[in-house]
Design a protein around this motif. Structure first.
Motif, mmCIF file in Angstrom:
data_model
loop_
_atom_site.group_PDB
_atom_site.id
_atom_site.type_symbol
_atom_site.label_atom_id
_atom_site.label_comp_id
_atom_site.label_asym_id
_atom_site.label_seq_id
_atom_site.Cartn_x
_atom_site.Cartn_y
_atom_site.Cartn_z
ATOM 1 N N UNK A 14 0.822 -1.214 0.000
ATOM 2 C CA UNK A 14 0.000 0.000 0.000
ATOM 3 C C UNK A 14 0.860 1.270 0.000
ATOM 4 N N UNK A 15 2.178 1.083 -0.133
ATOM 5 C CA UNK A 15 3.136 2.182 -0.256
ATOM 6 C C UNK A 15 3.168 3.104 0.963
ATOM 7 N N UNK A 16 2.935 2.517 2.143
ATOM 8 C CA UNK A 16 3.087 3.292 3.360
ATOM 9 C C UNK A 16 4.586 3.473 3.636
ATOM 10 N N UNK A 17 4.909 4.353 4.551
ATOM 11 C CA UNK A 17 6.306 4.749 4.755
ATOM 12 C C UNK A 17 6.795 4.318 6.136
ATOM 13 N N UNK A 18 7.831 3.462 6.201
ATOM 14 C CA UNK A 18 8.333 3.007 7.497
ATOM 15 C C UNK A 18 9.111 4.106 8.219
ATOM 16 N N UNK A 19 8.909 4.179 9.529
ATOM 17 C CA UNK A 19 9.619 5.164 10.344
ATOM 18 C C UNK A 19 10.490 4.427 11.340
ATOM 19 N N UNK A 53 11.968 10.546 6.609
ATOM 20 C CA UNK A 53 11.657 11.923 6.199
ATOM 21 C C UNK A 53 11.915 12.081 4.704
ATOM 22 N N UNK A 54 13.040 11.542 4.221
ATOM 23 C CA UNK A 54 13.393 11.635 2.799
ATOM 24 C C UNK A 54 12.349 10.938 1.935
ATOM 25 N N UNK A 55 11.924 9.751 2.359
ATOM 26 C CA UNK A 55 10.926 9.000 1.601
ATOM 27 C C UNK A 55 9.588 9.743 1.555
ATOM 28 N N UNK A 56 9.236 10.381 2.678
ATOM 29 C CA UNK A 56 7.978 11.129 2.727
ATOM 30 C C UNK A 56 8.014 12.323 1.789
ATOM 31 N N UNK A 57 9.125 13.045 1.777
ATOM 32 C CA UNK A 57 9.253 14.209 0.897
ATOM 33 C C UNK A 57 9.202 13.771 -0.567
ATOM 34 N N UNK A 58 9.853 12.660 -0.880
ATOM 35 C CA UNK A 58 9.812 12.141 -2.248
ATOM 36 C C UNK A 58 8.371 11.818 -2.656
ATOM 37 N N UNK A 91 5.848 17.611 10.063
ATOM 38 C CA UNK A 91 4.813 17.869 9.051
ATOM 39 C C UNK A 91 5.078 19.183 8.335
ATOM 40 N N UNK A 92 5.400 20.232 9.101
ATOM 41 C CA UNK A 92 5.662 21.543 8.503
ATOM 42 C C UNK A 92 6.946 21.514 7.668
ATOM 43 N N UNK A 93 7.971 20.848 8.162
ATOM 44 C CA UNK A 93 9.238 20.806 7.425
ATOM 45 C C UNK A 93 9.083 20.055 6.107
ATOM 46 N N UNK A 94 8.341 18.954 6.133
ATOM 47 C CA UNK A 94 8.104 18.198 4.898
ATOM 48 C C UNK A 94 7.305 19.018 3.903
#
Length: 264
Positions: A84-89, A98-103, A132-135
């Motif tokens: 489902x393309x969720x992002x592991x933290x 953070x990098x994956x989320x921004x991408x 959240x704000x930085x992304x």
């Protein structure tokens, strides 16, 4: 089209219907039909991420949630989360998540985050992290605030789960997008203020049981105050650190042998 994610949503809706959950949803029009956005959600229960995706279906979109790496490491949930393309933290390597989320945001995805990071035991808003704000600033996308209320009655930290037919009312309110701006600290403060106002608005129309564990102290419940909950969180965090330190020491002793034994 994402057949697997769509199937999971179908299964979830069937489960919600079996539980008799009664959803009241407002503000779906604030979820963009296209383009990236950070969806910032308050956190009161373990099922929040399953409910947070409902408003996005109005525009037939999917939210990629940032979730603990441990969920991805599990042999059953891991493959599902990745599909489902969720992002592991990984708390030990936050930069990579953070990098994956921004991408994902730059690629036009909706990324779901919980600015409080952990469930609020008081059911009030905890201090927000600035991620959240930085992304949003780095990706050039808005932050969309979302409040979920009632999910703590289904399953929350420190209390039994209620996954049967409870007919629990759950309210979801989506707020207007907040355009990205610097500094991130000021944007985070605005996000917190906005979501707190939304939370209070939602609570005004919700029937609260006097003295119930799931009702904030401010509204006549027996949930801990924000200060008491913060102290509980700090104690739990200290215990986790101590446990990890003990486990690390045990691994090191296992690799190096027990000096006491070798000296005998």
């Amino acid at each position: 089209m994402e057949p697997f994610y769509r199937t999971i949503i179908g299964v979830a809706r069937t489960l919600f219907a079996a539980q008799g959950l009664k959803f009241t949803i407002t503000g779906e029009e604030h979820i963009p039909a296209t383009g990236g956005a950070v969806i910032a959600i308050n956190h009161t229960g373990y099922m929040d991420f399953t409910y947070a995706g409902i408003p996005a279906r109005a525009t037939k979109r999917y939210i990629r949630f940032m979730a603990k790496k441990e969920v991805f490491d599990h042999k059953i949930s891991g493959p599902m989360m990745r599909a489902m393309k969720h992002i592991p933290v990984d708390r030990g390597d936050a930069h990579e998540s953070y990098r994956l989320a921004v991408e994902a945001l730059k690629a036009g995805e909706l990324v779901g985050v919980f600015p409080e990071e952990t469930i609020s035991r008081s059911f009030e808003l905890k201090t927000f992290r600035s991620g959240a704000a930085r992304m949003a600033n780095e990706a050039g996308v808005p932050v969309i605030p979302m409040i979920i209320w009632g999910s703590q009655r289904v399953w929350t930290k420190g209390h039994p789960k209620h996954l049967g037919r409870t007919n629990t009312p759950i309210t979801i309110k989506v707020g207007e997008p907040i355009a990205p701006y610097e500094p991130a600290s000021e944007m985070t403060a605005q996000l917190h203020s906005t979501m707190e106002k939304m939370l209070h608005e939602v609570q005004q129309d919700y029937v609260h049981e006097p003295g119930a564990y799931w009702v904030p102290r401010r509204l006549g419940g027996t949930a801990p105050t924000l200060e008491e909950a913060t102290a509980q969180d700090e104690a739990a965090a200290a215990e986790r650190r101590a446990r990890k330190a003990r486990e690390k020491a045990e691994r090191e002793r296992a690799r190096g042998g027990d000096p006491g034994t070798s000296a005998q």
